[in-house]
Design a protein around this motif. Structure first.
Motif, PDB file in Angstrom:
ATOM      1  N   ALA A 256      -0.174   1.297 -13.176  1.00 42.46           N
ATOM      2  CA  ALA A 256       1.263   1.485 -13.097  1.00 42.46           C
ATOM      3  C   ALA A 256       1.735   1.795 -11.696  1.00 42.46           C
ATOM      4  N   ILE A 257       0.779   2.107 -10.787  1.00 41.21           N
ATOM      5  CA  ILE A 257       1.182   2.529  -9.452  1.00 41.21           C
ATOM      6  C   ILE A 257       0.515   1.643  -8.420  1.00 41.21           C
ATOM      7  N   ALA A 258       1.290   0.895  -7.658  1.00 39.95           N
ATOM      8  CA  ALA A 258       0.739   0.099  -6.558  1.00 39.95           C
ATOM      9  C   ALA A 258       1.171   0.729  -5.256  1.00 39.95           C
ATOM     10  N   ILE A 259       0.430   0.425  -4.202  1.00 40.31           N
ATOM     11  CA  ILE A 259       0.774   1.023  -2.923  1.00 40.31           C
ATOM     12  C   ILE A 259       1.151  -0.045  -1.931  1.00 40.31           C
ATOM     13  N   VAL A 260       2.045   0.278  -1.055  1.00 43.30           N
ATOM     14  CA  VAL A 260       2.352  -0.583   0.069  1.00 43.30           C
ATOM     15  C   VAL A 260       1.474  -0.134   1.213  1.00 43.30           C
ATOM     16  N   LEU A 261       0.680  -1.053   1.743  1.00 45.14           N
ATOM     17  CA  LEU A 261      -0.413  -0.655   2.618  1.00 45.14           C
ATOM     18  C   LEU A 261      -0.087  -0.772   4.109  1.00 45.14           C
ATOM     19  N   LEU A 262       1.185  -0.681   4.453  1.00 35.38           N
ATOM     20  CA  LEU A 262       1.506  -0.583   5.870  1.00 35.38           C
ATOM     21  C   LEU A 262       1.526   0.888   6.224  1.00 35.38           C
ATOM     22  N   LEU A 263       0.545   1.336   6.956  1.00 31.33           N
ATOM     23  CA  LEU A 263       0.319   2.765   7.143  1.00 31.33           C
ATOM     24  C   LEU A 263       0.310   3.141   8.620  1.00 31.33           C
ATOM     25  N   PRO A 264       1.410   2.977   9.348  1.00 30.86           N
ATOM     26  CA  PRO A 264       1.395   3.301  10.765  1.00 30.86           C
ATOM     27  C   PRO A 264       1.386   4.790  11.039  1.00 30.86           C
TER      28      PRO A 264
ATOM     29  N   ALA B 141       0.909 -12.452   4.243  1.00 30.76           N
ATOM     30  CA  ALA B 141       2.125 -11.759   3.803  1.00 30.76           C
ATOM     31  C   ALA B 141       1.855 -10.601   2.851  1.00 30.76           C
ATOM     32  N   THR B 142       0.642 -10.521   2.319  1.00 26.84           N
ATOM     33  CA  THR B 142       0.340  -9.511   1.306  1.00 26.84           C
ATOM     34  C   THR B 142       0.226  -8.124   1.936  1.00 26.84           C
ATOM     35  N   VAL B 143       1.094  -7.212   1.481  1.00 28.80           N
ATOM     36  CA  VAL B 143       1.106  -5.859   2.038  1.00 28.80           C
ATOM     37  C   VAL B 143       0.926  -4.780   0.980  1.00 28.80           C
ATOM     38  N   GLU B 144       0.768  -5.193  -0.276  1.00 31.25           N
ATOM     39  CA  GLU B 144       0.728  -4.207  -1.357  1.00 31.25           C
ATOM     40  C   GLU B 144      -0.376  -4.559  -2.349  1.00 31.25           C
ATOM     41  N   ILE B 145      -1.284  -3.612  -2.583  1.00 26.79           N
ATOM     42  CA  ILE B 145      -2.379  -3.817  -3.539  1.00 26.79           C
ATOM     43  C   ILE B 145      -2.456  -2.606  -4.458  1.00 26.79           C
TER      44      ILE B 145
ATOM     45  N   GLU C 273      -4.644 -14.419   9.068  1.00 29.30           N
ATOM     46  CA  GLU C 273      -4.324 -14.025  10.436  1.00 29.30           C
ATOM     47  C   GLU C 273      -2.865 -13.586  10.524  1.00 29.30           C
ATOM     48  N   GLY C 274      -2.654 -12.460  11.165  1.00 27.62           N
ATOM     49  CA  GLY C 274      -1.301 -11.945  11.317  1.00 27.62           C
ATOM     50  C   GLY C 274      -0.877 -10.966  10.231  1.00 27.62           C
ATOM     51  N   ASN C 275      -1.754 -10.694   9.248  1.00 21.95           N
ATOM     52  CA  ASN C 275      -1.415  -9.708   8.223  1.00 21.95           C
ATOM     53  C   ASN C 275      -1.211  -8.344   8.886  1.00 21.95           C
ATOM     54  N   GLU C 276      -0.068  -7.740   8.647  1.00 21.91           N
ATOM     55  CA  GLU C 276       0.283  -6.484   9.302  1.00 21.91           C
ATOM     56  C   GLU C 276      -0.176  -5.256   8.533  1.00 21.91           C
ATOM     57  N   ALA C 277      -0.744  -5.458   7.349  1.00 19.43           N
ATOM     58  CA  ALA C 277      -1.130  -4.327   6.514  1.00 19.43           C
ATOM     59  C   ALA C 277      -2.623  -4.198   6.305  1.00 19.43           C
ATOM     60  N   LEU C 278      -3.349  -5.327   6.332  1.00 22.41           N
ATOM     61  CA  LEU C 278      -4.745  -5.340   5.903  1.00 22.41           C
ATOM     62  C   LEU C 278      -5.647  -5.957   6.957  1.00 22.41           C
ATOM     63  N   THR C 279      -6.914  -5.586   6.881  1.00 18.66           N
ATOM     64  CA  THR C 279      -7.934  -6.189   7.717  1.00 18.66           C
ATOM     65  C   THR C 279      -9.274  -6.065   7.008  1.00 18.66           C
TER      66      THR C 279
ATOM     67  N   GLY D  23     -16.733  -7.859   5.805  1.00 20.30           N
ATOM     68  CA  GLY D  23     -16.347  -8.292   4.468  1.00 20.30           C
ATOM     69  C   GLY D  23     -15.693  -7.241   3.612  1.00 20.30           C
ATOM     70  N   VAL D  24     -15.639  -5.992   4.092  1.00 20.92           N
ATOM     71  CA  VAL D  24     -15.033  -4.883   3.347  1.00 20.92           C
ATOM     72  C   VAL D  24     -13.553  -4.809   3.688  1.00 20.92           C
ATOM     73  N   LEU D  25     -12.721  -4.505   2.696  1.00 19.45           N
ATOM     74  CA  LEU D  25     -11.269  -4.531   2.861  1.00 19.45           C
ATOM     75  C   LEU D  25     -10.726  -3.159   3.256  1.00 19.45           C
ATOM     76  N   PHE D  26      -9.920  -3.136   4.332  1.00 17.09           N
ATOM     77  CA  PHE D  26      -9.327  -1.908   4.862  1.00 17.09           C
ATOM     78  C   PHE D  26      -7.834  -2.101   5.095  1.00 17.09           C
ATOM     79  N   SER D  27      -7.129  -0.972   5.290  1.00 22.48           N
ATOM     80  CA  SER D  27      -5.794  -1.046   5.846  1.00 22.48           C
ATOM     81  C   SER D  27      -5.909  -1.499   7.290  1.00 22.48           C
ATOM     82  N   LYS D  28      -4.796  -1.951   7.862  1.00 20.56           N
ATOM     83  CA  LYS D  28      -4.831  -2.532   9.202  1.00 20.56           C
ATOM     84  C   LYS D  28      -5.392  -1.560  10.242  1.00 20.56           C
ATOM     85  N   ASP D  29      -5.016  -0.283  10.105  1.00 18.85           N
ATOM     86  CA  ASP D  29      -5.490   0.704  11.078  1.00 18.85           C
ATOM     87  C   ASP D  29      -6.861   1.266  10.719  1.00 18.85           C
ATOM     88  N   MET D  30      -7.452   0.748   9.654  1.00 17.77           N
ATOM     89  CA  MET D  30      -8.788   1.142   9.189  1.00 17.77           C
ATOM     90  C   MET D  30      -8.903   2.629   8.856  1.00 17.77           C
TER      91      MET D  30
END
Length: 426
Positions: free
Chosen positions: A51-59, A210-214, A232-238, A242-249
């Motif tokens: 029921a709860i998703a997060i927006v993963l842009l975490l500056p 474009a995906t910023v919310e998981i 390339e260019g995703n502002e939220a994820l990296t 092979g492991v998935l992180f937020s952009k700032d890790m």
């Protein structure tokens, strides 16, 4: 396969991914759930992480740690770690096999619902193995894949989602066990909770730019995944290795469960480990959690049955519900000074634990925190007695307290504490 007595959902994991309820087991001193008891406890259960998703842009991680939010190109970032309220999602869980069981209007092999003049695919009634979701249906532009739309679709092996779709909702592809390949559109913004839960044949997943919310547990029980990639260019994820992180890790979102590595060292940039991030990673025998980590999400290491040793770093204050449950090979647990709360089922079913040391900083140990740890016999406390809920430890455990705190542990010569036998140590 078992049906959760708390929320009624069918599961193949050892914990219900929706509410966190452990799988019932029979006889021989292990868990035997009573339905009426579970109903009484439902209000303190794990939240339906779907029921709860997060927006993963975490500056601004500082704001997140304080429970606040921060603005970025993708919207407002938010994070929910230890939800304790179960929710009735109100959707038809996994019923997509016949026309009578789907929601909305049937058009060919698909069902859809119209919201604000645009279509959301709400079900699939076909039997193809390779599916192309239409970009338009009955004259309506398709912009979303709805809750449980393809769940339990046994025939599905490949699927392509068209451009224009911005949302894949909760449980959309859960338990599509034969699904090997999914092509996500560049327009995709949000992946809902448990969206791909149980897609055990999926070996890789490319997440668009474009995906910023998981959502929580979106990628759990995907036992074959060996690699995540990000556009390339995703502002939220990296990704890294092979492991998935937020952009700032700073946020570790999902480990690759299909990897064969026996050890993994979490980067020292990480401060948060997301809900179910490592759940079911059975090949792991060693995990290094750096001192930078301050939050370990609920069910984060659930069913990591190969783990033998865990050190909870000093920066962590709360060990969330179910974080290490079913780590059945865990023999050594070190909880560093700084932890204040051990939530329910945090270490339940850790059958190989025989002794645990609780630091002075711990003030609360919730019900079943160490429940059903069949070989646990000694719990050594280093300070004053915390609040210990009934059933926090299995029957027969002895709690040892230091002489310096004897007056607090044994008021009026007590020999038990909340039903547990106590003895002075040292």
């Amino acid at each position: 396969m078992w049906t959760c007595s708390r929320c009624g959902r069918k599961n193949r994991d050892r914990h219900c991914p929706s509410c966190g309820n452990p799988q019932p087991t029979d006889t021989e001193g292990r868990r035997k759930l009573n339905k009426s008891t579970v109903l009484i406890l439902v209000m303190i259960a794990i939240a339906a992480v779907a029921a709860i998703a997060i927006v993963l842009l975490l500056p601004d991680i500082g704001k997140r740690n304080e429970g606040g939010s921060s603005q970025s190109a993708g919207g407002t970032s938010s994070f929910d770690w230890g939800a304790t309220e179960d929710e009735d999602d109100g959707f038809d869980w996994g019923l997509t096999d016949t026309e009578d069981e789907v929601r909305g209007t049937i058009a060919g092999d698909f069902a859809y619902e119209v919201v604000d003049g645009k279509a959301e695919i709400s079900g699939y009634v076909g039997g193809a193995s390779n599916v192309q979701v239409p970009s338009e249906i009955d004259g309506y532009e398709v912009v979303g894949i709805g809750e449980s739309a393809f769940s339990w679709c046994e025939s599905l092996r490949q699927i392509t989602i068209p451009e224009g779709v911005t949302v894949i909702d909760d449980w959309a592809f859960c338990f599509c066990e034969q699904l090997e390949e999914i092509v996500l559109p560049e327009s995709l913004i949000r992946i809902g909770g448990q969206a791909f839960y149980g897609c055990e044949s999926l070996k890789s997943l490319h997440i668009p730019a474009a995906t910023v919310e998981i959502g929580g547990s979106a990628l759990s029980a995907c036992d074959s995944i060996e690699e995540f990639t990000v556009g390339e260019g995703n502002e939220a994820l990296t990704t890294k290795d092979g492991v998935l992180f937020s952009k700032d890790m700073t946020l570790l979102i999902a480990y690759t469960r299909g990897a064969t590595a026996t050890s993994y060292e979490i980067p020292d940039t990480v401060t948060h480990i997301y809900t179910s991030a490592f759940a079911g990673s059975k090949s792991l025998t060693q995990i290094t959690i750096p001192d930078s980590v301050t939050e370990i999400g609920g069910l984060a290491f659930n069913d990591c049955s190969g783990l033998t040793e865990v050190v909870i770093p000093k920066g962590v204050t709360i060990i969330n519900r179910g974080a290490f449950t079913w780590c059945s090979s865990l023999t050594k647990l070190t909880i560093c000074e700084g932890v204040t709360t051990i939530e329910g089922d945090a270490f339940s079913f850790c059958d190989s634990l025989s002794e645990v040391v609780i630091p002075k900083s711990v003030t609360s140990i919730e019900a079943s925190a160490f429940g059903y740890c069949d070989n646990l016999s000694s719990v050594i406390f280093e300070g004053a007695p915390p609040i210990i809920d009934g059933g926090a430890f299995p029957e027969g455990v002895t709690l040892y307290y230091p002489a310096a705190y004897a007056n607090q542990w044994t008021p009026e010569g007590a020999t038990t504490w909340n039903g547990f036998r106590i003895e002075q140590r040292g």
